[in-house]
Design a protein around this motif. Structure first.
Motif, PDB file in Angstrom:
ATOM      1  N   ASP A   1      62.092  76.216  76.058  1.00  0.00           N
ATOM      2  CA  ASP A   1      61.291  75.472  77.040  1.00  0.00           C
ATOM      3  C   ASP A   1      61.030  74.066  76.528  1.00  0.00           C
ATOM      4  O   ASP A   1      59.924  73.597  76.430  1.00  0.00           O
ATOM      5  N   ASP A   2      62.085  73.383  76.184  1.00  0.00           N
ATOM      6  CA  ASP A   2      61.960  72.071  75.579  1.00  0.00           C
ATOM      7  C   ASP A   2      63.136  71.247  76.091  1.00  0.00           C
ATOM      8  O   ASP A   2      64.291  71.565  75.836  1.00  0.00           O
TER       9      ASP A   2
ATOM     10  N   TYR B   1      64.386  68.419  75.382  1.00  0.00           N
ATOM     11  CA  TYR B   1      65.281  67.824  74.401  1.00  0.00           C
ATOM     12  C   TYR B   1      66.263  68.853  73.853  1.00  0.00           C
ATOM     13  O   TYR B   1      67.445  68.616  73.719  1.00  0.00           O
ATOM     14  N   MET B   2      65.734  70.040  73.541  1.00  0.00           N
ATOM     15  CA  MET B   2      66.578  71.079  72.979  1.00  0.00           C
ATOM     16  C   MET B   2      67.590  71.599  73.996  1.00  0.00           C
ATOM     17  O   MET B   2      68.704  71.952  73.647  1.00  0.00           O
TER      18      MET B   2
ATOM     19  N   ASN C   1      66.826  61.951  78.114  1.00  0.00           N
ATOM     20  CA  ASN C   1      67.099  62.214  76.703  1.00  0.00           C
ATOM     21  C   ASN C   1      68.570  62.458  76.416  1.00  0.00           C
ATOM     22  O   ASN C   1      68.942  62.692  75.276  1.00  0.00           O
TER      23      ASN C   1
ATOM     24  N   ASP D   1      54.683  55.516  73.902  1.00  0.00           N
ATOM     25  CA  ASP D   1      56.013  55.325  74.481  1.00  0.00           C
ATOM     26  C   ASP D   1      56.218  53.888  74.956  1.00  0.00           C
ATOM     27  O   ASP D   1      57.348  53.432  75.116  1.00  0.00           O
TER      28      ASP D   1
ATOM     29  N   VAL E   1      49.172  60.278  65.980  1.00  0.00           N
ATOM     30  CA  VAL E   1      49.542  59.330  67.043  1.00  0.00           C
ATOM     31  C   VAL E   1      49.178  57.900  66.641  1.00  0.00           C
ATOM     32  O   VAL E   1      49.977  56.971  66.763  1.00  0.00           O
TER      33      VAL E   1
ATOM     34  N   LYS F   1      48.589  56.649  63.633  1.00  0.00           N
ATOM     35  CA  LYS F   1      49.328  56.206  62.459  1.00  0.00           C
ATOM     36  C   LYS F   1      50.718  55.747  62.866  1.00  0.00           C
ATOM     37  O   LYS F   1      51.184  54.682  62.486  1.00  0.00           O
ATOM     38  N   LYS F   2      51.361  56.565  63.677  1.00  0.00           N
ATOM     39  CA  LYS F   2      52.723  56.248  64.089  1.00  0.00           C
ATOM     40  C   LYS F   2      52.761  54.934  64.882  1.00  0.00           C
ATOM     41  O   LYS F   2      53.652  54.114  64.692  1.00  0.00           O
TER      42      LYS F   2
ATOM     43  N   LYS G   1      54.723  51.588  63.877  1.00  0.00           N
ATOM     44  CA  LYS G   1      55.727  50.970  64.755  1.00  0.00           C
ATOM     45  C   LYS G   1      55.433  49.488  64.964  1.00  0.00           C
ATOM     46  O   LYS G   1      56.340  48.699  65.144  1.00  0.00           O
TER      47      LYS G   1
ATOM     48  N   GLU H   1      57.876  62.446  68.276  1.00  0.00           N
ATOM     49  CA  GLU H   1      57.427  63.006  69.554  1.00  0.00           C
ATOM     50  C   GLU H   1      58.410  64.015  70.132  1.00  0.00           C
ATOM     51  O   GLU H   1      58.027  64.856  70.926  1.00  0.00           O
ATOM     52  N   ASN H   2      59.677  63.935  69.721  1.00  0.00           N
ATOM     53  CA  ASN H   2      60.649  64.917  70.208  1.00  0.00           C
ATOM     54  C   ASN H   2      60.741  66.146  69.302  1.00  0.00           C
ATOM     55  O   ASN H   2      61.612  66.988  69.490  1.00  0.00           O
TER      56      ASN H   2
ATOM     57  N   LYS I   1      58.202  71.537  67.525  1.00  0.00           N
ATOM     58  CA  LYS I   1      57.730  70.464  68.410  1.00  0.00           C
ATOM     59  C   LYS I   1      56.821  69.503  67.668  1.00  0.00           C
ATOM     60  O   LYS I   1      56.364  69.789  66.560  1.00  0.00           O
TER      61      LYS I   1
END
Lengths: 554, 85
Positions: free
Chosen positions: A119-120, A122-123, A186, A278, A315, A317-318, A322, B11-12, B56
């Motif tokens: 249920d992802d 991206y995967m 993606n 994002d 979140v 920190k990232k 960036k 995030e991915n 995740k």
């Protein structure tokens, strides 16, 4: 004219012929083999050859589209060397006595199924990778080559879906746009299109049904629309749109590395307002010098529980990392009024805009506030963070906030957790009360940021959500501009900086006024930065300063 | 056996690229490296195993390193993960 809709994943407009890229379906014939040993070694030879091909594709991708896009071929090589994958193929051959092609196809289906059932999003995309490597091996085993392309003019590539190995084999100089029936934002095609900066639309239903090969088409990557055999009106409309688009991009390129300085040398900082991490790439793409308003609400709105300190810390920190040392102003929780969160379980209010919202929730429920402050302070060690508090009306509130911040700081010190000792603390000026007492507030904080949307609503007593009342709303009302002037004068008299992060900041008919009263920073949505910067560099503040009285109606 | 944990910031989650980086690094270890998340576990040297964990954003993963060189393998793996994932 046939109009198709999909999801635009990379903006821009392309005119050209539609090239239908169809896969030669590799049908696998199941045959019985006696000598399973030699069948396995036939497979292993094909596997080796596939690995060599992937190595070559990796090098090609590395040279053409960079390391991030080339990495996928390394992953493909790993997949093709995965013991479980190989053992499955070997055991199907030896146990069932069937040919290598079938064994690979069956294994591919099983592994792809594992990804498809996740249920992802991206995967799920990774199922395509398994099929891609398996088809490569089957192709080698059965001697059918790879798909070729036979276009000499630049074309719009239309396909059901494109595997990474297919996109990399395409001649990049001849691609005007990508359109696919499947895929998501993606998928590799999308990522590649963004790297190449060409229009791309995915998820276009019915794309391959129309038999539209080599027909004229227009792709609008911004709206996700494809016009096949467009009529005259559409052609001229889209031409115009494309020219606008090109003009905007040119302006962006021209201004990207130009500093926002007026003709007479006055500097101003142009920052971006963002709602989620994002949006950070957009800040860079539009030449933003920092983030002037990072709305932290999304962390609360997207969650079904109170976000933990660690969740928030990750979140923040990232985001700071960036922005690599550029200033990031994060506003603490601003919910209530038009933004509600279920698990906060807030009682229904008669007049939520004037109810318990933003900082009022934080002061009422310090445990929620402290969690966010701890996460913010911890993150401050990783970049240039400034914390901003919304909905301030009094000096007392600010003193209470500062006491809590100091308490959290000493807690972190005693736990020997590092943070930025000189972190800037600022407040929103978005109530008339705050503007009027900004002389006192300026002595308590490091900066002001004017939230013009709420300041307008509270000053003019007009509900932002009520379209009937909005008719009475004059956003340039001198009361609002006077409030901004008062706050700016008080900020400067106390040696602190002042910015504007509401919608008025992006209003270029007010840029001269803001520069004239010495506003230090404007924070707007990323896409509006180039236009604003253009306005700033064309302005001569000395020449327009005399007009301040006209704005203020003195 | 040496164990440590890390949480995924991307995030991915542990998608293709970071999963690939992790597998590449794990392959350098002489020790056996196992990843655990929730009730599931997988061999860190096998890409399908790692991707199959469907790690995740924000998930905490436990890494178990087992072998004669487990301490140094765990140290270098931990350092790599902190710097690159």
């Amino acid at each position: 004219m046939r109009i198709l809709k999909g999801t635009g994943v990379c903006g821009g407009i392309a005119f050209g012929k539609l090239y239908l890229f169809s896969k030669t379906e590799k049908t696998v014939k199941r045959t019985h083999v006696e000598d399973t040993e030699s069948e396995i070694s036939r497979f292993e030879k094909a596997q080796q050859e596939a690995l060599e091909q992937l190595e070559a594709l990796h090098d090609k991708a590395l040279a053409e589209v960079g390391e991030a896009n080339a990495m996928i071929f390394e992953i493909h090589q790993m997949m093709l060397c995965d013991e479980d994958y190989l053992n499955s193929i070997r055991s199907i051959i030896s146990d069932q006595g069937i040919n290598a092609e079938t064994a690979v196809a069956v294994t591919a289906d099983n592994f792809a199924e594992m990804f498809s059932s996740m249920d992802d999003e991206y995967m799920k995309e990774r199922a395509a990778d398994v099929k891609d490597i398996s088809e490569r091996v089957i192709g080698i085993l059965s001697g059918t080559g790879n798909v070729g392309t036979d276009y000499s003019e630049p074309v719009i590539i239309a396909a059901e879906d494109l595997a990474p190995s297919e996109t990399v084999q395409l001649d990049k100089s001849k691609i005007l746009a990508f359109v696919t029936e499947k895929g998501s934002s993606n998928s590799h095609t999308s990522i590649l299109a963004r790297t190449m900066n060409i229009p791309a639309v995915v998820g276009v239903e019915g794309l391959m049904e129309g038999n539209d090969g080599m027909k004229d088409a227009i792709v609008d990557g911004g709206t996700g629309t494809i016009y096949i055999e467009p009529d005259e009106t559409t052609v001229s409309q889209m031409r115009e749109k494309r020219e606008d688009d090109i003009r905007r991009r040119e302006m962006l390129d021209r201004l990207k590395n130009v500093n926002p300085v007026t003709k007479d040398g006055q500097e101003i900082l142009l920052y971006a307002n963002i709602g989620t991490p994002d949006d950070l790439p957009l800040v860079y793409a539009n030449g933003g010098q920092g983030v002037g308003l990072f709305r932290s609400e999304f962390i609360y709105l997207e969650s079904d529980h109170y976000p933990t300190e660690d969740e928030q810390f990750a979140v923040y920190k990232k985001s700071l990392e960036k922005m690599a040392g550029k200033r990031v102003v994060i506003r603490t929780l601003d919910i209530g009024a038009d933004k509600q969160v279920d698990y906060f379980d807030m009682p229904k209010e008669e007049n939520p805009a004037m109810g318990v919202r933003a900082i009022r929730i934080c002061l009422n429920r310090p445990e929620i506030f402290r969690t966010q402050l701890r996460a913010l302070l911890r993150a401050s060690a990783y970049g240039k963070l400034a914390i901003m508090f919304p909905m301030i009306t009094s000096v007392d509130e600010v003193k209470r906030i500062k006491a809590i911040v100091e308490d959290v700081k000493s807690e972190l010190r005693s736990e020997e957790i590092k943070f930025d000792e000189n972190i800037e603390l600022g407040i929103m000026i978005e109530t008339p009360a705050a503007a009027i007492v900004s002389d006192r507030l300026a002595k308590e904080v490091d900066f002001f940021s004017v939230g013009t949307n709420d300041l307008t609503q509270y000053t003019l007593a007009i509900d932002r959500q009520n379209s009937e009342a909005e008719k009475f709303c004059d956003t340039h009302h001198e009361s609002i501009l006077r409030f901004i002037k008062i706050a700016a004068d008080n900020a400067h008299a106390n040696g602190i900086w002042i910015g504007i992060c509401g919608e008025l900041g992006a209003d270029i008919s007010l840029t001269e006024f803001f520069l004239s009263i010495g506003i230090d920073e404007l924070s707007v949505s990323p896409g509006k930065i180039p236009e604003l910067k253009n306005k700033v560099i064309e302005t001569d503040v000395t020449a327009v300063k005399g007009r301040v009285g006209e704005y203020l109606k003195y | 056996m040496v164990t440590f944990t890390f949480s995924v910031n991307d995030e991915n989650g542990l998608h293709a690229r970071p999963a690939g980086l992790l597998v590449k690094e794990a392959m350098k270890c002489k020790s056996a490296v196992t990843l655990k998340k929730g009730g599931k576990s997988g061999d860190a040297k096998k890409i399908f195993n790692v991707m199959g964990l469907a790690v995740k954003h924000g998930d905490v993963v436990t890494v178990e390193v087992d072998g004669i060189t487990e301490q140094e393998d765990a140290d270098s793996l931990k350092k790599y993960i902190e710097e690159n994932l």
